[in-house]
Design a protein around this motif. Structure first.
Motif, PDB file in Angstrom:
ATOM      1  N   LEU A   1      29.342   4.370  14.110  1.00 41.39           N
ATOM      2  CA  LEU A   1      28.347   4.227  15.192  1.00 41.39           C
ATOM      3  C   LEU A   1      27.023   4.890  14.834  1.00 41.39           C
ATOM      4  CD1 LEU A   1      30.688   4.613  18.271  1.00 41.39           C
ATOM      5  CD2 LEU A   1      29.388   2.574  17.662  1.00 41.39           C
ATOM      6  N   ASP A   2      27.088   5.846  13.890  1.00 40.60           N
ATOM      7  CA  ASP A   2      25.836   6.441  13.403  1.00 40.60           C
ATOM      8  C   ASP A   2      25.151   5.533  12.382  1.00 40.60           C
ATOM      9  OD1 ASP A   2      26.012   8.672  14.953  1.00 40.60           O
ATOM     10  OD2 ASP A   2      27.023   9.901  13.440  1.00 40.60           O
ATOM     11  N   GLY A   3      25.798   4.431  12.026  1.00 36.05           N
ATOM     12  CA  GLY A   3      25.168   3.476  11.109  1.00 36.05           C
ATOM     13  C   GLY A   3      25.519   3.692   9.656  1.00 36.05           C
ATOM     14  N   ASP A   4      26.542   4.544   9.379  1.00 36.57           N
ATOM     15  CA  ASP A   4      26.922   4.800   7.983  1.00 36.57           C
ATOM     16  C   ASP A   4      28.045   3.841   7.596  1.00 36.57           C
ATOM     17  OD1 ASP A   4      27.640   5.814   5.518  1.00 36.57           O
ATOM     18  OD2 ASP A   4      27.239   7.879   6.107  1.00 36.57           O
ATOM     19  N   PHE A   5      27.658   2.656   7.109  1.00 34.94           N
ATOM     20  CA  PHE A   5      28.665   1.636   6.803  1.00 34.94           C
ATOM     21  C   PHE A   5      29.145   1.674   5.359  1.00 34.94           C
ATOM     22  CE2 PHE A   5      27.151   0.025  10.817  1.00 34.94           C
ATOM     23  CZ  PHE A   5      28.326  -0.429  11.398  1.00 34.94           C
ATOM     24  N   PHE A   6      28.587   2.597   4.571  1.00 38.95           N
ATOM     25  CA  PHE A   6      29.071   2.733   3.191  1.00 38.95           C
ATOM     26  C   PHE A   6      30.530   3.193   3.220  1.00 38.95           C
ATOM     27  CE2 PHE A   6      28.379   4.982  -1.149  1.00 38.95           C
ATOM     28  CZ  PHE A   6      28.969   3.896  -1.800  1.00 38.95           C
ATOM     29  N   VAL A   7      30.855   4.065   4.197  1.00 41.57           N
ATOM     30  CA  VAL A   7      32.224   4.550   4.336  1.00 41.57           C
ATOM     31  C   VAL A   7      33.145   3.390   4.740  1.00 41.57           C
ATOM     32  CG1 VAL A   7      32.113   5.284   6.773  1.00 41.57           C
ATOM     33  CG2 VAL A   7      33.629   6.477   5.211  1.00 41.57           C
ATOM     34  N   ALA A   8      32.592   2.396   5.452  1.00 42.76           N
ATOM     35  CA  ALA A   8      33.379   1.221   5.832  1.00 42.76           C
ATOM     36  C   ALA A   8      33.754   0.407   4.601  1.00 42.76           C
ATOM     37  CB  ALA A   8      32.578   0.365   6.809  1.00 42.76           C
ATOM     38  N   ALA A   9      32.804   0.284   3.652  1.00 37.95           N
ATOM     39  CA  ALA A   9      33.089  -0.448   2.409  1.00 37.95           C
ATOM     40  C   ALA A   9      34.184   0.273   1.627  1.00 37.95           C
ATOM     41  CB  ALA A   9      31.818  -0.546   1.575  1.00 37.95           C
ATOM     42  N   SER A  10      34.119   1.616   1.630  1.00 35.94           N
ATOM     43  CA  SER A  10      35.128   2.429   0.946  1.00 35.94           C
ATOM     44  C   SER A  10      36.491   2.251   1.618  1.00 35.94           C
ATOM     45  CB  SER A  10      34.692   3.885   0.987  1.00 35.94           C
ATOM     46  OG  SER A  10      35.570   4.692   0.290  1.00 35.94           O
ATOM     47  N   LEU A  11      36.489   2.209   2.949  1.00 34.73           N
ATOM     48  CA  LEU A  11      37.733   2.026   3.714  1.00 34.73           C
ATOM     49  C   LEU A  11      38.340   0.655   3.406  1.00 34.73           C
ATOM     50  CD1 LEU A  11      39.730   2.819   5.985  1.00 34.73           C
ATOM     51  CD2 LEU A  11      38.135   1.807   7.606  1.00 34.73           C
TER      52      LEU A  11
END
Length: 953
Positions: free
Chosen positions: A547-557
């Motif tokens: 929700l803070d806009g950090d989607f790099f962690v989403a790619a890692s997930l």
């Protein structure tokens, strides 16, 4: 000796703005004024004489009207006046008036006041005229028997300097002082007397020491220090005396004075290399570090311990003292702790590694209980890195260390947690037997991780190393727990239902400039919707990041979920369970993609992250064997290659270090036996006291280049032309914090040049310390003028100026010869240094000054160009050799150096070879330099620009 090189005993601060008084007004004040005005007038006379005025007319006035006064301030000022006033006529004879002065001082030496007697004796140490001293000798001898110690100790000093300069005035001085020393009780008097005997008659000093060697421990510390110096000098000159005095040095290690203990330990190490002596000295050093409160003292003594360790024979002795060395960690200063941990790590062996790890674990736990402080975080990082190194060198220790360290993955300090993560990643790859333990511990702390960067790393480790069905299920459970309710968008909208405004304000966030790891710029602007700020509820960590806009962690997930899903499919035979698990993973990814495209996050998802998550969805929907191999085997192989390259590099650097330390002896080298060495041959060994004295005076001898002529001549700068009336050239000698200009001035005319003055000015962070004194040059004569320049920071400086002079007999104005500029090279202050990639990136982001230099060279090979830049800038290449090897037409490397003032300099070299222009095409590209100060960045850029064109041959 020129006037500029006369020995200076007294330094007086002079206010430069005051108007110089006339000689008549001074004479009037000295004759008719009261004590206060006479004092002021005398001060002005002293300052004027120091500035080069002669004032011969005032000499008799001062003798008649000031010398008879009994005021103590005036007497003190007169001592300074008689020290600096010219006492001889131009032909070198003593002035007649000085006989009156001599008589006055004879009376002062018999004065009832001990202060006047003592200060007069101190003044006599500075006199260089034997005719003045001769009548005073009986009075000086009588002062040795004065009741007050202040007079006696100054009488000893006076006798010593007179004996050293004019032995004929007091030929029996050593005998006299020896008798005085035997009967003397005061410590300071004994110290001065013993000091004199050491330098004047060493045999008598040794005789005295032999009579009282058992009482040395009861002496005062000032006398003990002198005794240590004597023992060192005697044993240095005559090794056979060692057995006689080494017991005394051992006793002095127990002295109550830290200074005596330090000197005694240093002397013991130079006199004996026996393990017992080394151990006693090292133990003494460790006690000093622990008991001394001054951090500078701690650092100096630690350096001595590190020097001891460098000797291969002493290293084993110090290994037994590792636990004692670790007691130094109780010091709060970070620099002391850093050096201590490095020393302990260098000394660790299989015998003491277990104890070392226990102590370090305790220290790590202690840092958790201390109130948060910047140094606490840095100290924790140091401890983590030390434990990391111990575990890599001694794999048996890893099982003890990992559980303690993994608690810190949830630490709020990202740097310490990143170090732990790096350690865990290496351990889980290297030690198969610890994988279960690490995965279990990682799952325990996973939900508590606060930093997104650490979260990404933890996800990667879990995705890569969870190999059992239960672990994979646990990972999925933890991810669901960390993500919260699914689908994310619907659950978030439900939460905010009833609190939305009728219209959402869509705003474009400020443009953000980011620096990537390679040093290139990336620009990013965020489209965000402003919402009413409601009280922040406790969000699960992963949902908070998204929700803070950090989607790099989403790619890692997404990558992690794909890996565990593919592995689950291989482990579980039931189709239903397989499909259920894969579907759950795909649902999580789809939900994240939906969230990224909605207006809920503060920043929308980037295209790169969308591509990555979409790719993972495609892989899971197809489940092809090729993709399975790439995700589950290739990744781990890449890590394995990286770690093995890193290990190889460490081994190589350790090998180089050990090669440096190992003293190689050729088969035909002569063996020197100390007992058989002649006295005169012993002098080839360096005298430690002499070396430390030279270091304190800033005269340390630098090791010159192999060809001494070349190295000296490189530093000579021609300042004027050969046809100028005055020829000048300067030898520029750079010490650590100052520059000495030794200027040779040659009078090429047939006239006498009067008041020949070297006038200098500086540009940059340089400061002229003193103005060189004027000279008189005879026809075709030459002289050397020395000028000191202080350096405050690392940047290119320029010294410029001129030589002005008068021609004797000529009516014209002063003549002037303009000098060429002297450029001070920044390379004298820059030294290669090393730092980790993380530190490099952090500094790169912090430093505000950048200088971009375009490559303009005739070198055609990329590697040759890099080596040429390293050589000409004194920088160290941080990019490993493996990464630079091979040929692909372009090269990127990070360089780092540190100045002697502690300033950091970073550089990023990005170069390529334009293949389309043929094999002889020169290298192109650019070098970006970053530094904290503008001067450093610009100076390094100038240096690179100047040296680019030179070929690497």
């Amino acid at each position: 000796m020129t006037a500029a090189e006369n020995v200076c005993y007294t330094l007086i601060n002079v206010p430069m703005d005051s108007e110089p008084p006339s000689e008549i007004s001074l004479k009037n004040d000295l004759e008719k004024g009261d004590v206060k005005s006479k004092t002021e007038a005398l001060k002005k006379v002293i300052i004027m004489i120091l500035n080069g005025e002669k004032l011969p007319g005032l000499l008799m006035t001062i003798i008649r009207f000031v010398l008879p006064l009994q005021d103590h301030t005036i007497k003190k000022l007169l001592l300074v006046f008689w020290e600096i006033v010219p006492k001889t006529t131009p032909d070198g004879r003593l002035l007649h008036e000085m006989i009156l002065v001599c008589d006055a001082y004879r009376k002062d030496l018999q004065h009832p006041n001990e202060f006047i007697r003592g200060s007069t004796l101190r003044f006599l140490c500075k006199l260089k005229e034997a005719e003045l001293l001769e009548p005073l000798m009986p009075a000086i001898r009588a002062c040795l028997e004065h009741r007050h110690s202040y007079v006696r100790r100054n009488a000893v000093l006076a006798i010593y300097t007179i004996y050293r300069n004019f032995e004929h005035l007091i030929p029996d001085a050593p005998e006299l002082i020896h008798d005085f020393l035997v009967n003397e009780k005061d410590a300071s008097c004994k110290r001065n007397a013993f000091m004199m005997l050491i330098h004047a008659d060493q045999d008598r000093a040794l005789d005295y020491l032999s009579t009282c060697i058992d009482q040395v421990q009861t002496f005062g510390d000032i006398l003990q220090l002198v005794i240590v110096e004597l023992i060192y000098k005697v044993c240095h000159a005559n090794p056979s005396e060692r057995a006689r005095f080494i017991r005394c040095i051992y006793n002095l290690l127990q002295s109550s004075s830290p200074a005596v203990k330090y000197e005694a330990a240093g002397t013991l190490v130079t006199l004996s290399s026996a393990p017992t002596a080394i151990k006693a000295a090292a133990q003494c050093y460790i006690d000093l570090i622990i008991k001394e409160s001054d951090n500078n003292v701690k650092l100096i003594v630690l350096d001595r311990l590190i020097e001891l360790k460098e000797h291969p024979a002493h290293e084993r002795v110090l290994q037994d003292l590792v636990m004692d060395i670790l007691r130094v960690l109780s010091t709060p200063d970070l620099e002391v702790r850093k050096k201590t941990l490095q020393l302990a790590l260098d000394l660790v062996s299989s015998r003491n590694v277990e104890e070392l790890v226990i102590v370090l674990k305790k220290e790590v736990i202690k840092t958790n209980n201390v109130s948060e402080h910047e140094d606490t975080d840095k100290y924790r990082q140091l401890l983590v890195r030390t434990l990391h190194s111990c575990s890599v060198r001694f794999p048996d220790m890893a099982a003890n260390v990992i559980p303690v360290l993994m608690e810190f993955l949830s630490d709020s300090n990202e740097a310490a947690a990143a170090d732990v993560l790096e350690f865990v990643r290496e351990a889980i790859q290297r030690f198969d037997n610890l994988r279960m333990l690490i995965v279990e511990k990682m799952l325990e702390v996973f939900h508590a991780i606060k930093s997104v960067k650490i979260y990404r790393g933890a996800l990667w480790i879990l995705g890569e190393y969870c190999s059992t069905k239960e672990d994979i299920q646990s990972v999925m459970t933890e991810v669901r727990r960390s993500l919260g309710e699914i689908p994310i968008v619907e659950s978030e909208i439900k939460k905010e239902a009833g609190e939305l405004k009728p219209e959402e304000e869509i705003t474009v966030g400020p443009v953000q400039k980011l620096v990537t790891e390679m040093g290139t710029y990336a620009t990013q602007s965020a489209l965000s919707s402003s919402r009413p700020t409601k009280k922040e509820e406790e969000r699960p960590p992963l949902r908070g990041f998204l929700l803070d806009g950090d989607f790099f962690v989403a790619a890692s997930l997404a990558t992690t979920l794909t890996k565990v899903a593919l592995r689950y499919v291989a482990l579980v035979q039931e189709k239903k369970k397989q499909n259920s698990f894969v579907a759950e993973a795909m649902l999580l990814m789809a939900s994240i993609l939906h969230l990224g495209k909605s207006s809920l996050p503060k920043k929308p998802i980037t295209d790169d992250d969308v591509d990555r998550i979409s790719l993972c969805l495609k892989v899971l929907s197809e489940c092809s064997p090729l993709m399975n191999d790439i995700f589950n085997k290739e990744c781990r192989q890449s890590l394995s290659h990286m770690l093995s390259a890193k290990l190889e590099e460490e081994k190589l650097s350790q090998k180089k270090e050990s090669e440096k330390r190992n003293v190689t002896v050729q088969p035909d080298d002569p063996i020197s036996f100390m007992q058989l060495t002649a006295k005169n041959e012993m002098n080839c060994k360096e005298d430690q006291f002499q070396l430390s004295l030279l270091a304190a005076m800033g005269n340390t001898q630098r090791k010159e280049a192999a060809d001494p002529l070349a190295s000296k001549l490189n530093k000579v700068t021609q300042l004027t032309g050969f046809s100028d009336p005055v020829y000048a050239e300067a030898y520029v000698h750079v010490n650590q914090y100052d520059i000495v200009l030794d200027v040779l001035v040659v009078n090429q005319t047939s006239d006498t040049l009067q008041n020949c003055t070297l006038e200098l000015a500086t540009l940059g962070d340089l400061k002229l310390v003193e103005k060189p004194s004027p000279l008189t040059l005879a026809p075709h004569d030459f002289a050397n003028i020395k000028a000191n320049v202080k350096v405050a920071s690392t940047e290119n400086g320029i010294i410029f100026g001129n030589i002005v002079y008068d021609v004797s007999g000529a009516a014209s104005d002063r003549n002037c010869v303009v000098l060429s500029d002297i450029h001070i090279d920044i390379m004298d202050y820059i030294q290669p240094a090393t730092c980790t990639d993380a530190e490099f990136r952090q500094m790169w982001a912090e430093f505000e000054w950048e200088n971009k230099v375009t490559v303009n060279t005739n070198i055609v090979d990329l590697n040759d160009y890099l080596q040429h830049i390293l050589k000409s800038t004194n920088m160290k290449c941080l990019t490993p050799e493996k990464a630079l090897s091979g040929y692909c037409g372009f090269m990127a490397a990070n360089l780092y150096a540190r100045s002697i003032f502690g300033e950091d300099a970073l550089a990023n070299v990005s170069i390529e070879k334009p293949i389309q222009q043929g094999p002889e095409a020169p290298v192109t590209g650019h070098i970006r330099i970053r530094a904290k100060s503008q001067g450093m960045a610009l100076s390094l850029g100038d240096k690179i620009n100047l040296s680019q064109k030179k070929t690497s041959i």
